[in-house]
Design an enzyme around this catalytic site. Structure first.
Site, PDB file in Angstrom:
ATOM      1  N   LYS A   1       1.255   4.353  -2.850  1.00 23.24           N
ATOM      2  CA  LYS A   1       1.127   5.796  -2.621  1.00 23.24           C
ATOM      3  C   LYS A   1       2.391   6.532  -3.060  1.00 23.24           C
ATOM      4  O   LYS A   1       2.318   7.626  -3.628  1.00 23.24           O
ATOM      5  CB  LYS A   1       0.834   6.060  -1.145  1.00 23.24           C
TER       6      LYS A   1
ATOM      7  N   TYR B   1       0.835  -1.200   0.000  1.00 24.88           N
ATOM      8  CA  TYR B   1       0.000   0.000   0.000  1.00 24.88           C
ATOM      9  C   TYR B   1       0.870   1.249   0.000  1.00 24.88           C
ATOM     10  O   TYR B   1       0.656   2.177  -0.790  1.00 24.88           O
ATOM     11  CB  TYR B   1      -0.944   0.026   1.203  1.00 24.88           C
TER      12      TYR B   1
END
Length: 291
Positions: free
Chosen positions: A151, A147
């Site tokens: 980003k 994750y």
């Protein structure tokens, strides 16, 4: 009158936690909102509501019709929101698809939801800390999960899109964002176990302030593609920040001292470039810390 009055703004992830409040906020400013969501939500009220997938070229092309600005919030928002492959590919393909198409169309400005996790610190499987306080956007990253990698690469995509097509991109590094009630509940947990907030520097943001940051990201005089830490100016812990750092991060260098419950993140960029200051902060007493 808002600069967004009468302007067409595409909001992806419009039925999400930040998305719903952002759409409502933009509606109130007089914007004509195209809301793109992968689910049908009766609470979603916009000038134009589309159900689609931000990974789909055709769905995004349809959603971008007539758009002046883009707010890209669609994402799988946690490492556990799917398999590692699903989380990473959904996020990076969606961001590339939205920004590449918007840039090629000549759209001037986009705001994307990055995250404090672009640093790699909060979800890192190793016992790491922010490299220094106040933590800022120039700090090195240490990525240990998919994750956070997504980003970080969303921010890379923003820089590429600006360089390729000249679309200015504001990447908001959101901390935990939630309603006032949920933020208070989290603060109650932090009061009991303050060390649990260290990796996010005890940051938080009310969803209404997240929507306000999006507004400023669309309208502030700005050229380029840059990330901005955005957070409330105070922590979600009812203890002096200096005491928290003394107790839980004594080895981390401090570049200055902090007054009261001042958040140990440098908010200079978001304040000076975007003009942001949180309007909805937790009203907490300042207690004595007894670790």
């Amino acid at each position: 009158m808002s600069a967004l009055n009468g302007r067409r703004v595409l909001v992806t992830g419009a039925a999400g936690r930040i998305g719903l409040v952002t759409v409502e906020h933009l509606n109130a400013l007089g914007a004509k909102v195209t809301a793109l969501s992968n689910v049908d939500d009766p609470e979603l009220k916009a000038d134009r509501v589309l159900i689609g997938d931000t990974r789909s070229e055709s769905d995004v092309a349809r959603a971008l019709e007539g758009a002046d600005y883009v707010v890209h919030l669609a994402a799988l928002p946690h490492p556990s929101a799917g398999t590692p492959y699903e989380v990473y590919t959904t996020n990076v393909v969606s961001t590339f698809n939205v920004l590449a198409q918007a840039g090629a169309l000549g759209i001037d400005r986009a705001v994307i939801a990055s995250s404090i996790n672009a640093t790699g610190v909060p979800f890192n499987p190793h016992e790491i800390r922010p490299p220094y306080f106040p933590w800022d956007e120039t700090a090195p990253s240490d990525i240990g999960d998919w994750y956070s990698l997504s980003k970080q690469n969303d921010e890379n995509t923003a820089r590429m899109a600006w360089r390729r097509w000249g679309i200015d991109v504001v990447a908001l590094r959101f901390p935990h964002v939630n309603s006032a009630d949920e933020l208070q509940r989290m603060s109650d947990l932090i009061r009991i176990k303050p060390e649990s907030g260290l990796r996010e520097a005890w940051t938080y943001l009310d969803t209404r302030d997240a929507a306000y940051a999006v507004e400023l990201g669309l309208t502030a005089p700005f050229t380029g593609a840059l990330p901005f830490f955005v957070a409330a100016s105070t922590t979600n812990a009812p203890y002096p920040t200096e005491d928290l750092l003394d107790a839980y991060a004594p080895e981390v260098p401090r570049r200055r001292r902090f007054a009261g419950r001042e958040v140990p993140i440098d908010l200079t960029a978001v304040r000076t470039v975007l003009g942001f200051e949180a309007r909805h902060e937790l009203d907490l007493p300042t207690l004595s810390l007894e670790p």
